[in-house]
Write a protein that holds these residues in place. Sequence first.
Motif, mmCIF file in Angstrom:
data_model
loop_
_atom_site.group_PDB
_atom_site.id
_atom_site.type_symbol
_atom_site.label_atom_id
_atom_site.label_comp_id
_atom_site.label_asym_id
_atom_site.label_seq_id
_atom_site.Cartn_x
_atom_site.Cartn_y
_atom_site.Cartn_z
ATOM 1 N N ASN A 1 0.825 -1.202 0.000
ATOM 2 C CA ASN A 1 0.000 0.000 0.000
ATOM 3 C C ASN A 1 0.863 1.257 0.000
ATOM 4 O O ASN A 1 0.601 2.214 -0.742
ATOM 5 N N GLU A 2 1.924 1.254 0.802
ATOM 6 C CA GLU A 2 2.813 2.411 0.859
ATOM 7 C C GLU A 2 3.524 2.614 -0.483
ATOM 8 O O GLU A 2 3.757 3.750 -0.904
ATOM 9 N N GLU B 1 0.963 4.136 -2.906
ATOM 10 C CA GLU B 1 0.680 5.530 -2.551
ATOM 11 C C GLU B 1 1.850 6.436 -2.913
ATOM 12 O O GLU B 1 1.656 7.565 -3.382
ATOM 13 N N ARG C 1 1.705 9.585 -5.612
ATOM 14 C CA ARG C 1 2.121 10.952 -5.282
ATOM 15 C C ARG C 1 3.161 11.459 -6.280
ATOM 16 O O ARG C 1 3.058 12.572 -6.811
ATOM 17 N N ILE D 1 -5.227 1.700 -6.573
ATOM 18 C CA ILE D 1 -4.418 2.718 -7.248
ATOM 19 C C ILE D 1 -4.006 2.337 -8.663
ATOM 20 O O ILE D 1 -4.164 3.140 -9.594
#
Length: 490
Positions: free
Chosen positions: A47-48, A51, A55, A222
């Motif tokens: 997940n990180e 993300e 970004r 995502i």
Amino acid sequence: MFTTNFSRIYIDGEWRKGKSEKTVKNVNPLNGEELVTIQSADKEDLNEAYEAAARAQKEWQNELPQKKQEVLEKAIAVMEENKALIVDWLVKEAGSTIVKAEVEFQASLDITKESVRFPYKMEGKIFPSQIPGKENRVYRNPLGVIGIISPWNFPLHLAIRSIAPAIATGNGVVIKPATDTPVTGGLIFASIFEAAGLPKGLLNVVVGRGSEIGDDIVTHPIPRLISFTGSTEVGKHIGELAGGSLKKTALELGGNNAMVVLDDADIDQAVESALFGKFYHQGQICMALNRILVHRDIQEQFTDRFLELARKLTYGDPGDENTAVGPLINNKQVERILEDVEESVQRGAEIRLGGQADGNVLEPTVLTGVTNEMPIAVNEIFGPVACIIPFDSEEDAIKMVNDYSFGLSGSVHTSNIERGASFAHKIHTGMIHVNDQSVNDEPHVPFGGEKDSGLGRFNGEWVLEEFTTLKWLSVQHTPRDYGPFINKLK
């Protein structure tokens, strides 16, 4: 700085330990020597990573094309500077012979060089309109974030052929390499692009087991496209998961590739083609020859010559420059192939050469007396086992080739080029080659399969269709007359 410590995963520009309690032990397939042990990534790490990519991508998509090119050109320079290290990793991690590792390295460079053109290929078009005073504009935009699942057989090339175009077209990337090749299929690219100055977060590498994060890399909200190279079984599962979220997929899957040797073929040329197409990288290539179909009139002559040259193939240590056939990636592959060989022999096939394994090294093996229905012909071999199957007519050969649900690559040999081209048109496959073998890949031509061999195309301008999306933007330059609908309101 080019990092050579590959014991950690790479997220948001940082090398760090994965948060899973499990580890991935990376070993040399020849001798079982431990190369590196990596703390696995878990769902939180994944997940990180996504993300971070999302970004970074927001700024990257608006970066000037020459800046994108600059990063890719620096990545090429970094690869060239570290060629010896990369080739060494391909030999010891993927079981690549030195020849195969050198070829794979060059192919990886070539696809990156091809991608350098892509920032200036993000072009739009202006179309006329049926509405007075309107202008139609169509823009090509990046998708956003792309999830890449790379395989173990050609890990360097089959990862970079998605990474480089994705970055060149303004996307962010999260890579999950195969656990057999976490370095050459993933972590080494973190080093390459970090040294090339790629913005932090744009490329992330999560090393983890499919049982722990395999589905989540696909279903995470995502990524807008999943690029996968691997087995048809896994590819279908990924397609089902992606379809549930209406994600795009680029799937290059398995193959049951055939070489057809027609009765007027140059036998020496066909034999040499077949040897390369079958035994290059131990046959562990999606495009490798699975079946060699030879016209019955020349079958004996072809087989004798094929056996004569196959006996000269050296096998064993891939680090030896003289080795032609190295180890399979793991013992499961050896056992699976030998089971198919044994069952085919029980059904009437004959082992004319090889058939034995020493650890993960399977001798170059040749079977005759094979029919198109035997396991060694039906199943994707993915190893150094050649089966020679006779046919009586072109119509028979076409039916035999098309009988199965795969359609990745193939070849046909004949002294009449137009006869070969006519034959090739009748084969339901994404790629086919006249007077050559099935293992071909060039960075500027479309690469991909039909039927159970996949969806979409890699390479050249065709990959742009996979990794980008189109937006229609219309501009009404003069007030529009909406006719009776509005006139009734006035």
